[in-house]
Design a protein around this motif. Structure first.
Motif, mmCIF file in Angstrom:
data_model
loop_
_atom_site.group_PDB
_atom_site.id
_atom_site.type_symbol
_atom_site.label_atom_id
_atom_site.label_comp_id
_atom_site.label_asym_id
_atom_site.label_seq_id
_atom_site.Cartn_x
_atom_site.Cartn_y
_atom_site.Cartn_z
ATOM 1 N N ALA A 176 6.155 -8.945 1.666
ATOM 2 C CA ALA A 176 6.779 -7.653 1.952
ATOM 3 C C ALA A 176 5.943 -6.507 1.398
ATOM 4 N N MET A 177 5.383 -6.703 0.204
ATOM 5 C CA MET A 177 4.546 -5.662 -0.387
ATOM 6 C C MET A 177 3.284 -5.442 0.431
ATOM 7 N N GLU A 178 2.705 -6.527 0.924
ATOM 8 C CA GLU A 178 1.516 -6.389 1.763
ATOM 9 C C GLU A 178 1.844 -5.651 3.056
ATOM 10 N N LYS A 179 3.002 -5.975 3.659
ATOM 11 C CA LYS A 179 3.396 -5.265 4.874
ATOM 12 C C LYS A 179 3.638 -3.780 4.580
ATOM 13 N N GLN A 180 4.313 -3.521 3.457
ATOM 14 C CA GLN A 180 4.564 -2.138 3.087
ATOM 15 C C GLN A 180 3.256 -1.392 2.834
ATOM 16 N N MET A 181 2.338 -2.067 2.135
ATOM 17 C CA MET A 181 1.047 -1.444 1.863
ATOM 18 C C MET A 181 0.283 -1.199 3.161
ATOM 19 N N ARG A 182 0.334 -2.184 4.067
ATOM 20 C CA ARG A 182 -0.359 -2.019 5.330
ATOM 21 C C ARG A 182 0.259 -0.883 6.145
ATOM 22 N N ALA A 183 1.607 -0.813 6.147
ATOM 23 C CA ALA A 183 2.276 0.274 6.873
ATOM 24 C C ALA A 183 1.934 1.634 6.265
ATOM 25 N N ASP A 184 1.888 1.671 4.936
ATOM 26 C CA ASP A 184 1.549 2.934 4.279
ATOM 27 C C ASP A 184 0.126 3.354 4.607
ATOM 28 N N ARG A 185 -0.775 2.396 4.600
ATOM 29 C CA ARG A 185 -2.160 2.714 4.951
ATOM 30 C C ARG A 185 -2.282 3.137 6.409
ATOM 31 N N ASP A 186 -1.544 2.462 7.299
ATOM 32 C CA ASP A 186 -1.558 2.867 8.709
ATOM 33 C C ASP A 186 -1.010 4.285 8.871
ATOM 34 N N LYS A 187 0.056 4.586 8.104
ATOM 35 C CA LYS A 187 0.632 5.934 8.191
ATOM 36 C C LYS A 187 -0.370 6.970 7.705
ATOM 37 N N ARG A 188 -1.022 6.689 6.572
ATOM 38 C CA ARG A 188 -2.016 7.635 6.072
ATOM 39 C C ARG A 188 -3.186 7.767 7.039
ATOM 40 N N ALA A 189 -3.572 6.635 7.656
ATOM 41 C CA ALA A 189 -4.664 6.711 8.638
ATOM 42 C C ALA A 189 -4.241 7.552 9.835
ATOM 43 N N SER A 190 -2.975 7.377 10.288
ATOM 44 C CA SER A 190 -2.491 8.185 11.417
ATOM 45 C C SER A 190 -2.441 9.660 11.052
ATOM 46 N N ILE A 191 -1.982 9.938 9.826
ATOM 47 C CA ILE A 191 -1.919 11.334 9.372
ATOM 48 C C ILE A 191 -3.314 11.937 9.324
ATOM 49 N N LEU A 192 -4.254 11.183 8.749
ATOM 50 C CA LEU A 192 -5.620 11.688 8.683
ATOM 51 C C LEU A 192 -6.212 11.883 10.074
ATOM 52 N N THR A 193 -5.907 10.932 10.983
ATOM 53 C CA THR A 193 -6.410 11.077 12.353
ATOM 54 C C THR A 193 -5.813 12.309 13.029
#
Length: 372
Positions: A176-193
């Motif tokens: 669950a932590m890995e999924k949360q971390m991956r989702a958070d990173r995807d969100k930050r990547a989307s925000i940066l994009t």
């Protein structure tokens, strides 16, 4: 028989002496301390090196290692405040400062330190949630060192350092932590994009705006310059036409034109009348002479053009060697026209012999040519 008994007694005495000497000499290694007991009671502590004790009465009961020791305890399951189990590995760095207390105040100080560490870790982690536990290693280490230092002081121990090697949550929690971390990173990547695209759009719009402004300014300046050039060109063209008209008008008045000049201009226009692809045949009528006379009389009566001009003529300067003989050219043209008219009339009346007037341009129709 008596000698045998004596020898046996001597041997027993020698053996006793050897055993007594062996028991009276004790060697303590470096960085160790020996605890001497006399008849089961602590007597003294021996430092590193050889020592003599009373055999059969005193004995070195314990040899304590005075160096700093490292003890790694096996993983322990600890329940966090949010009821999640985590596995924690700990490492303790301690040193014996009082060998007597470490020997007589606690039965096994290593086991005591391990159990104390386990209970202390459970108390500290039990007041934290999982996320705080994973990010609070320093606070856990500080709290554990404080508790161990206070509790082990009376045992003759000094806790130097306490370290948490690892904190392992359950497998499901890790996923669950890995999924949360991956989702958070995807969100930050989307925000940066998105931010990058926004900045790119802003810069592109600003560039287009600047380009449009520069293009408009360039077109405006180009139109202004083109208009100025057209104006100057029209002004120069009008000035040139005015000067040309003025020059021609001045030349005409300076030349004082008469009927001969008008006839010459008319004769110059006659070849142009015959020009053209559709003109295959040009018939000159016999009455052309009268037509010319009528035309001359008509032009003579035009207002502003005198019948005859008196006085000297003013010629226009054409440059050195460029002034033509107007009278000679006019005579040649008149002769050519008269010859062409005579030839046309002769062709119109076949069988009539040619007269000198038909070939000699100097003799007019109905006149007799001069004799030499």
């Amino acid at each position: 028989m008596a000698e045998t008994v004596l020898i046996a007694l001597v041997a027993i005495v020698v053996l006793f002496v050897v055993i007594a000497l062996a028991k009276s000499i004790k060697i303590i290694p470096q960085a160790h301390t020996g605890l001497v007991e006399r008849l089961g009671r602590y007597k003294e502590s021996l430092g590193a090196g050889p020592h003599l004790i009373v055999p059969f009465i005193d004995r070195v009961r314990y040899v304590i290692d005075m160096r700093e020791q490292v003890v790694s305890f096996p993983p322990q399951n600890v329940i966090t405040e949010d009821n999640l189990g985590v596995s924690i590995d700990t490492v303790i760095y301690f040193q014996v400062t009082d060998p007597v207390a470490a020997t007589y105040e606690i039965g096994n100080y290593i086991t005591a330190v391990e159990q104390l560490t386990m209970t202390t870790v459970r108390n500290i982690v039990g007041g934290m949630d999982l996320e705080e536990t994973l990010t609070s290693r320093d606070s856990i280490n500080a709290g554990l060192a404080s508790v161990l230092d206070e509790a082990t002081g009376r045992w003759g121990l000094k806790a130097k350092r306490v370290e948490i090697k690892s904190i392992d949550p359950p497998v499901s929690i890790r996923d669950a932590m890995e999924k949360q971390m991956r989702a958070d990173r995807d969100k930050r990547a989307s925000i940066l994009t998105a931010e990058g695209e926004r900045q790119s759009a802003i810069l592109t719009a600003e560039g287009n705006k600047q380009s449009a402004i520069l293009n408009a300014e360039g077109q405006r300046e180009s139109q202004i310059l083109r208009a100025q050039a057209d104006r100057e060109s029209q002004i120069l063209r009008a000035q040139g036409e005015g000067q040309a008209i003025q020059t021609v008008f001045q030349a005409i008045h300076d030349g004082r034109p008469d009927q001969s000049l008008l006839a010459y201009q008319y004769l110059q226009m006659m070849p142009k009348i015959a020009e053209g692809e559709s003109n295959k045949l040009w018939i000159v009528p016999s009455e052309i002479g009268k037509a010319l006379e009528g035309l001359g009389s008509t032009l003579t009566n035009m207002e502003g053009i005198p019948q005859q001009v008196d006085g000297p003529r003013t010629r226009v300067e054409m440059g050195p060697g460029a002034a033509p003989d107007v009278d000679a050219e006019l005579r040649k043209t008149n002769a050519a026209v008269e010859q062409a008219i005579a030839a046309a009339e002769s062709a119109a009346r076949p069988g009539r012999p040619a007269t000198p007037a038909d070939t000699d341009p100097a003799v007019g129709p109905g006149e007799v040519p001069p004799t030499t």
